[in-house]
Design a protein around this motif. Structure first.
Motif, PDB file in Angstrom:
ATOM      1  N   VAL A 139       0.834  -1.201   0.000  1.00 25.40           N
ATOM      2  CA  VAL A 139       0.000   0.000   0.000  1.00 25.40           C
ATOM      3  C   VAL A 139       0.869   1.251   0.000  1.00 25.40           C
ATOM      4  N   ALA A 140       1.947   1.236   0.791  1.00 25.57           N
ATOM      5  CA  ALA A 140       2.852   2.388   0.841  1.00 25.57           C
ATOM      6  C   ALA A 140       3.488   2.638  -0.533  1.00 25.57           C
ATOM      7  N   ALA A 141       3.881   1.552  -1.195  1.00 24.89           N
ATOM      8  CA  ALA A 141       4.481   1.687  -2.528  1.00 24.89           C
ATOM      9  C   ALA A 141       3.462   2.210  -3.525  1.00 24.89           C
ATOM     10  N   LEU A 142       2.211   1.744  -3.406  1.00 27.72           N
ATOM     11  CA  LEU A 142       1.157   2.184  -4.323  1.00 27.72           C
ATOM     12  C   LEU A 142       0.837   3.656  -4.097  1.00 27.72           C
ATOM     13  N   GLN A 143       0.772   4.077  -2.841  1.00 26.04           N
ATOM     14  CA  GLN A 143       0.525   5.485  -2.538  1.00 26.04           C
ATOM     15  C   GLN A 143       1.615   6.363  -3.142  1.00 26.04           C
ATOM     16  N   GLN A 144       2.852   5.920  -3.006  1.00 20.01           N
ATOM     17  CA  GLN A 144       3.987   6.674  -3.537  1.00 20.01           C
ATOM     18  C   GLN A 144       3.907   6.765  -5.059  1.00 20.01           C
ATOM     19  N   TYR A 145       3.536   5.645  -5.690  1.00 19.58           N
ATOM     20  CA  TYR A 145       3.431   5.602  -7.153  1.00 19.58           C
ATOM     21  C   TYR A 145       2.331   6.534  -7.643  1.00 19.58           C
ATOM     22  N   ILE A 146       1.146   6.471  -6.997  1.00 18.15           N
ATOM     23  CA  ILE A 146       0.010   7.290  -7.421  1.00 18.15           C
ATOM     24  C   ILE A 146       0.321   8.775  -7.235  1.00 18.15           C
ATOM     25  N   ALA A 147       0.970   9.132  -6.136  1.00 17.09           N
ATOM     26  CA  ALA A 147       1.320  10.529  -5.876  1.00 17.09           C
ATOM     27  C   ALA A 147       2.250  11.073  -6.959  1.00 17.09           C
ATOM     28  N   ARG A 148       3.113  10.225  -7.468  1.00 17.43           N
ATOM     29  CA  ARG A 148       4.072  10.663  -8.484  1.00 17.43           C
ATOM     30  C   ARG A 148       3.500  10.609  -9.893  1.00 17.43           C
ATOM     31  N   GLU A 149       2.798   9.532 -10.227  1.00 17.56           N
ATOM     32  CA  GLU A 149       2.329   9.301 -11.594  1.00 17.56           C
ATOM     33  C   GLU A 149       0.896   9.779 -11.834  1.00 17.56           C
ATOM     34  N   ALA A 150       0.153  10.026 -10.754  1.00 21.07           N
ATOM     35  CA  ALA A 150      -1.241  10.479 -10.850  1.00 21.07           C
ATOM     36  C   ALA A 150      -2.113   9.487 -11.618  1.00 21.07           C
ATOM     37  N   HIS A 157       6.792  -3.181 -13.070  1.00 21.23           N
ATOM     38  CA  HIS A 157       7.275  -1.984 -12.351  1.00 21.23           C
ATOM     39  C   HIS A 157       7.667  -2.298 -10.911  1.00 21.23           C
ATOM     40  N   THR A 158       8.772  -1.711 -10.453  1.00 18.94           N
ATOM     41  CA  THR A 158       9.197  -1.817  -9.056  1.00 18.94           C
ATOM     42  C   THR A 158       9.222  -0.422  -8.444  1.00 18.94           C
ATOM     43  N   GLU A 159       8.978  -0.346  -7.154  1.00 13.87           N
ATOM     44  CA  GLU A 159       8.944   0.927  -6.437  1.00 13.87           C
ATOM     45  C   GLU A 159       9.877   0.824  -5.224  1.00 13.87           C
ATOM     46  N   ARG A 160      10.704   1.838  -5.030  1.00 14.94           N
ATOM     47  CA  ARG A 160      11.617   1.860  -3.882  1.00 14.94           C
ATOM     48  C   ARG A 160      11.063   2.809  -2.824  1.00 14.94           C
ATOM     49  N   LEU A 161      10.831   2.284  -1.617  1.00 18.33           N
ATOM     50  CA  LEU A 161      10.317   3.102  -0.525  1.00 18.33           C
ATOM     51  C   LEU A 161      11.436   3.940   0.088  1.00 18.33           C
ATOM     52  N   VAL A 200       9.807  -2.823  -3.674  1.00 19.54           N
ATOM     53  CA  VAL A 200       8.554  -3.572  -3.825  1.00 19.54           C
ATOM     54  C   VAL A 200       8.263  -3.738  -5.307  1.00 19.54           C
ATOM     55  N   ARG A 201       8.076  -4.982  -5.740  1.00 15.20           N
ATOM     56  CA  ARG A 201       7.692  -5.231  -7.138  1.00 15.20           C
ATOM     57  C   ARG A 201       6.193  -4.965  -7.233  1.00 15.20           C
TER      58      ARG A 201
END
Length: 235
Positions: free
Chosen positions: A173-184, A192-196, A202-203
């Motif tokens: 969820v934290a990775a998804l929140q970060q992704y949505i905030a950046r990519e809208a 896609h992978t996201e670095r907290l 997180v993949r």
């Protein structure tokens, strides 16, 4: 000018193999796999056959080095296991790196079309039939041979599994929140992978696909958290 058509064709297929590896993290492609309009799965199958790299020893060695530079395990048969085993092992690793836990990877949990959960259960059950290197690789992922369940420890195991699952969900969820905030946007590419902020990787694409497939196993609180982020299927 093309000096050698065989080498030119090999290089074209090698480019397709690189693209496939970038997407799948393995060259253990099923025979029907394609990439860049090339039948990369059948091509790799042919190369693994005796003499498949060519009759010239120097050329064969050079080609083997090129393939190993992409994926050191491109020819699992030389290691003592099948292409299918290699692909499932990579899938298990991908699910764990995406934040999943071994307790969550049950039969029905898939990765790129392969049922990793069913495969994992079989490895644990048939542990004694695996070779030493297979056991070592699975052990590195935390896999252990199956043991008879003990009623006395069932409750404790269930609580531990639930706790691990909750931690993985929180990271996702934290990775998804970060992704949505950046990519809208809420659409996440599967690779896609996201670095907290704490450095955890997180993949996200794999994690999101897996929890969507296991929607019926999520709690109301978890579904609500995903719905608040704009995921319509969680509402």
């Amino acid at each position: 000018m093309i000096w050698d058509t065989a080498d030119a064709q090999f290089e074209e297929n090698l480019a397709a193999a690189r693209a496939y590896y970038a997407e799948a993290d393995t060259l253990a492609a099923p025979r029907h796999a394609t990439m860049l309009d090339k039948p990369v799965g059948q091509w790799l199958t042919n190369l693994r056959r005796p003499g498949g790299l060519g009759k010239d020893p120097e050329r064969a060695a050079r080609r083997a080095e090129q393939l190993a530079a992409i994926d050191p395990d491109w020819n699992p048969g030389a290691l003592g296991w099948t292409i299918d085993w290699q692909r499932h092992h990579v899938g298990l690793r991908a699910l764990l790196e995406a934040g999943g836990t071994l307790e969550e990877i049950l039969p029905g949990v898939t990765w790129r079309g392969d049922d990793i959960g069913r495969w994992l259960t079989r490895q644990q059950r048939d542990w004694a039939g695996l070779n030493t290197e297979q056991q070592r690789r699975l052990s590195e992922l935390g896999v252990k041979p199956a043991v008879r369940p003990q009623k006395a420890s069932a409750g404790t195991s269930a609580k531990a599994g639930a706790a691990k699952g909750s931690e993985a969900f929180t990271r996702g969820v934290a990775a998804l929140q970060q992704y949505i905030a950046r990519e809208a946007r809420t659409v996440v590419p599967r690779g896609h992978t996201e670095r907290l902020e704490d450095g955890t990787v997180v993949r996200l694409g794999v994690w999101l696909s897996n929890i969507k497939n296991r929607r019926d196993r999520l709690s109301e609180q978890q579904l609500a958290a995903l719905a608040q982020l704009g995921l319509e299927w969680a509402a």
